[in-house]
Motif scaffolding. Structure first.
Motif, PDB file in Angstrom:
ATOM      1  N   MET A   1       0.811  -1.205   0.000  1.00 16.92           N
ATOM      2  CA  MET A   1       0.000   0.000   0.000  1.00 16.92           C
ATOM      3  C   MET A   1       0.854   1.268   0.000  1.00 16.92           C
ATOM      4  O   MET A   1       0.307   2.338  -0.163  1.00 16.92           O
ATOM      5  N   ALA A   2       2.133   1.163   0.166  1.00 18.60           N
ATOM      6  CA  ALA A   2       2.976   2.348   0.254  1.00 18.60           C
ATOM      7  C   ALA A   2       2.984   3.139  -1.048  1.00 18.60           C
ATOM      8  O   ALA A   2       3.059   4.364  -1.032  1.00 18.60           O
ATOM      9  N   TRP A   3       2.887   2.452  -2.177  1.00 18.17           N
ATOM     10  CA  TRP A   3       2.928   3.159  -3.456  1.00 18.17           C
ATOM     11  C   TRP A   3       1.686   4.000  -3.676  1.00 18.17           C
ATOM     12  O   TRP A   3       1.685   4.913  -4.492  1.00 18.17           O
ATOM     13  N   MET A   4       0.604   3.731  -2.937  1.00 19.52           N
ATOM     14  CA  MET A   4      -0.623   4.502  -3.103  1.00 19.52           C
ATOM     15  C   MET A   4      -0.722   5.643  -2.100  1.00 19.52           C
ATOM     16  O   MET A   4      -1.648   6.428  -2.158  1.00 19.52           O
ATOM     17  N   ALA A   5       0.208   5.703  -1.161  1.00 23.18           N
ATOM     18  CA  ALA A   5       0.216   6.729  -0.121  1.00 23.18           C
ATOM     19  C   ALA A   5      -1.062   6.710   0.697  1.00 23.18           C
ATOM     20  O   ALA A   5      -1.623   7.735   1.033  1.00 23.18           O
ATOM     21  N   TRP A   6      -1.538   5.505   1.013  1.00 19.61           N
ATOM     22  CA  TRP A   6      -2.724   5.361   1.836  1.00 19.61           C
ATOM     23  C   TRP A   6      -2.364   5.569   3.298  1.00 19.61           C
ATOM     24  O   TRP A   6      -1.264   5.295   3.728  1.00 19.61           O
ATOM     25  N   THR A   7      -3.338   6.023   4.039  1.00 15.62           N
ATOM     26  CA  THR A   7      -3.189   6.118   5.487  1.00 15.62           C
ATOM     27  C   THR A   7      -4.012   4.997   6.107  1.00 15.62           C
ATOM     28  O   THR A   7      -4.864   4.389   5.455  1.00 15.62           O
ATOM     29  N   TRP A   8      -3.778   4.722   7.383  1.00 11.16           N
ATOM     30  CA  TRP A   8      -4.549   3.680   8.052  1.00 11.16           C
ATOM     31  C   TRP A   8      -6.040   4.006   8.111  1.00 11.16           C
ATOM     32  O   TRP A   8      -6.866   3.104   7.927  1.00 11.16           O
ATOM     33  N   PRO A   9      -6.454   5.246   8.348  1.00  8.37           N
ATOM     34  CA  PRO A   9      -7.895   5.529   8.327  1.00  8.37           C
ATOM     35  C   PRO A   9      -8.528   5.261   6.962  1.00  8.37           C
ATOM     36  O   PRO A   9      -9.656   4.772   6.882  1.00  8.37           O
ATOM     37  N   THR A  10      -7.801   5.553   5.889  1.00  6.24           N
ATOM     38  CA  THR A  10      -8.331   5.282   4.550  1.00  6.24           C
ATOM     39  C   THR A  10      -8.466   3.780   4.325  1.00  6.24           C
ATOM     40  O   THR A  10      -9.488   3.305   3.819  1.00  6.24           O
ATOM     41  N   ALA A  11      -7.462   3.030   4.712  1.00  8.65           N
ATOM     42  CA  ALA A  11      -7.520   1.578   4.571  1.00  8.65           C
ATOM     43  C   ALA A  11      -8.641   0.999   5.428  1.00  8.65           C
ATOM     44  O   ALA A  11      -9.357   0.089   4.989  1.00  8.65           O
ATOM     45  N   ALA A  12      -8.815   1.513   6.631  1.00  5.21           N
ATOM     46  CA  ALA A  12      -9.888   1.037   7.507  1.00  5.21           C
ATOM     47  C   ALA A  12     -11.253   1.334   6.902  1.00  5.21           C
ATOM     48  O   ALA A  12     -12.165   0.498   6.956  1.00  5.21           O
ATOM     49  N   PHE A  13     -11.400   2.505   6.302  1.00  8.77           N
ATOM     50  CA  PHE A  13     -12.658   2.871   5.654  1.00  8.77           C
ATOM     51  C   PHE A  13     -13.028   1.867   4.562  1.00  8.77           C
ATOM     52  O   PHE A  13     -14.143   1.342   4.524  1.00  8.77           O
ATOM     53  N   PHE A  14     -12.077   1.566   3.680  1.00  8.67           N
ATOM     54  CA  PHE A  14     -12.364   0.630   2.600  1.00  8.67           C
ATOM     55  C   PHE A  14     -12.534  -0.798   3.117  1.00  8.67           C
ATOM     56  O   PHE A  14     -13.314  -1.574   2.551  1.00  8.67           O
ATOM     57  N   ALA A  15     -11.852  -1.148   4.189  1.00  5.30           N
ATOM     58  CA  ALA A  15     -12.038  -2.474   4.786  1.00  5.30           C
ATOM     59  C   ALA A  15     -13.439  -2.611   5.366  1.00  5.30           C
ATOM     60  O   ALA A  15     -14.072  -3.668   5.229  1.00  5.30           O
ATOM     61  N   VAL A  16     -13.945  -1.549   5.986  1.00  9.34           N
ATOM     62  CA  VAL A  16     -15.305  -1.579   6.531  1.00  9.34           C
ATOM     63  C   VAL A  16     -16.324  -1.701   5.401  1.00  9.34           C
ATOM     64  O   VAL A  16     -17.294  -2.470   5.504  1.00  9.34           O
ATOM     65  N   ILE A  17     -16.139  -0.977   4.316  1.00  4.15           N
ATOM     66  CA  ILE A  17     -17.048  -1.071   3.173  1.00  4.15           C
ATOM     67  C   ILE A  17     -17.028  -2.490   2.606  1.00  4.15           C
ATOM     68  O   ILE A  17     -18.086  -3.077   2.328  1.00  4.15           O
ATOM     69  N   ALA A  18     -15.839  -3.075   2.460  1.00  2.91           N
ATOM     70  CA  ALA A  18     -15.732  -4.444   1.946  1.00  2.91           C
ATOM     71  C   ALA A  18     -16.408  -5.429   2.898  1.00  2.91           C
ATOM     72  O   ALA A  18     -17.123  -6.337   2.457  1.00  2.91           O
ATOM     73  N   ALA A  19     -16.220  -5.248   4.202  1.00  2.00           N
ATOM     74  CA  ALA A  19     -16.853  -6.127   5.183  1.00  2.00           C
ATOM     75  C   ALA A  19     -18.377  -6.005   5.127  1.00  2.00           C
ATOM     76  O   ALA A  19     -19.094  -7.012   5.211  1.00  2.00           O
ATOM     77  N   LEU A  20     -18.876  -4.786   4.972  1.00  2.00           N
ATOM     78  CA  LEU A  20     -20.324  -4.595   4.838  1.00  2.00           C
ATOM     79  C   LEU A  20     -20.875  -5.324   3.620  1.00  2.00           C
ATOM     80  O   LEU A  20     -21.933  -5.961   3.688  1.00  2.00           O
ATOM     81  N   LEU A  21     -20.182  -5.235   2.508  1.00  3.65           N
ATOM     82  CA  LEU A  21     -20.630  -5.919   1.300  1.00  3.65           C
ATOM     83  C   LEU A  21     -20.651  -7.433   1.482  1.00  3.65           C
ATOM     84  O   LEU A  21     -21.590  -8.109   1.054  1.00  3.65           O
ATOM     85  N   VAL A  22     -19.638  -7.975   2.146  1.00  3.17           N
ATOM     86  CA  VAL A  22     -19.600  -9.415   2.402  1.00  3.17           C
ATOM     87  C   VAL A  22     -20.737  -9.817   3.341  1.00  3.17           C
ATOM     88  O   VAL A  22     -21.449 -10.799   3.096  1.00  3.17           O
ATOM     89  N   ILE A  23     -20.934  -9.055   4.415  1.00  2.10           N
ATOM     90  CA  ILE A  23     -21.997  -9.359   5.379  1.00  2.10           C
ATOM     91  C   ILE A  23     -23.365  -9.294   4.717  1.00  2.10           C
ATOM     92  O   ILE A  23     -24.208 -10.179   4.916  1.00  2.10           O
ATOM     93  N   PHE A  24     -23.608  -8.276   3.919  1.00  2.00           N
ATOM     94  CA  PHE A  24     -24.905  -8.146   3.262  1.00  2.00           C
ATOM     95  C   PHE A  24     -25.116  -9.232   2.210  1.00  2.00           C
ATOM     96  O   PHE A  24     -26.243  -9.660   1.978  1.00  2.00           O
ATOM     97  N   THR A  25     -24.050  -9.697   1.580  1.00  2.00           N
ATOM     98  CA  THR A  25     -24.163 -10.808   0.640  1.00  2.00           C
ATOM     99  C   THR A  25     -24.544 -12.088   1.379  1.00  2.00           C
ATOM    100  O   THR A  25     -25.417 -12.842   0.936  1.00  2.00           O
ATOM    101  N   ILE A  26     -23.914 -12.321   2.512  1.00  2.00           N
ATOM    102  CA  ILE A  26     -24.251 -13.495   3.320  1.00  2.00           C
ATOM    103  C   ILE A  26     -25.694 -13.413   3.795  1.00  2.00           C
ATOM    104  O   ILE A  26     -26.438 -14.409   3.750  1.00  2.00           O
ATOM    105  N   PHE A  27     -26.130 -12.243   4.264  1.00  2.00           N
ATOM    106  CA  PHE A  27     -27.528 -12.064   4.678  1.00  2.00           C
ATOM    107  C   PHE A  27     -28.484 -12.339   3.524  1.00  2.00           C
ATOM    108  O   PHE A  27     -29.529 -12.952   3.714  1.00  2.00           O
ATOM    109  N   ALA A  28     -28.144 -11.877   2.332  1.00  2.00           N
ATOM    110  CA  ALA A  28     -29.025 -12.064   1.176  1.00  2.00           C
ATOM    111  C   ALA A  28     -29.157 -13.540   0.814  1.00  2.00           C
ATOM    112  O   ALA A  28     -30.223 -13.994   0.403  1.00  2.00           O
ATOM    113  N   ILE A  29     -28.075 -14.291   0.974  1.00  2.00           N
ATOM    114  CA  ILE A  29     -28.123 -15.719   0.669  1.00  2.00           C
ATOM    115  C   ILE A  29     -28.842 -16.485   1.780  1.00  2.00           C
ATOM    116  O   ILE A  29     -29.695 -17.322   1.516  1.00  2.00           O
TER     117      ILE A  29
END
Length: 90
Positions: A1-29
């Motif tokens: 991730m160093a080449w993208m100059a991401w910060t930990w809050p940015t990475a956490a934000f996208f991780a939460v969005i990805a987790a929400l999508l996975v959780i909602f997919t599991i709920f839908a199934i």
């Protein structure tokens, strides 16, 4: 991730969005649902309400930055209240 100059809050934000999508997919199934009509007069599912919540939260945070400044923890509280309202009434 160093080449993208991401910060930990940015990475956490996208991780939460990805987790929400996975959780909602599991709920839908696991717990299929039928669309319901809320105060907007359109049929929505859990995924639709999640999208409306994320989009609205983005606008709330942008407005908060423009009007108040960088004190974002209070904007998070507003976004959580907004999310609860969307999932309850939309």
């Amino acid at each position: 991730m160093a080449w993208m100059a991401w910060t930990w809050p940015t990475a956490a934000f996208f991780a939460v969005i990805a987790a929400l999508l996975v959780i909602f997919t599991i709920f839908a199934i696991r717990y299929p649902e039928t669309p319901r009509t809320g105060v907007l007069g359109i049929e929505t599912t859990r995924g639709d309400r999640l999208f409306i919540t994320l989009l609205g939260s983005a606008f709330i945070n942008l407005a908060w930055l423009g009007l108040i400044g960088v004190a974002q923890p209070a904007a998070l509280i507003v976004c959580l209240i907004y999310a609860a309202a969307v999932f309850r009434w939309v």
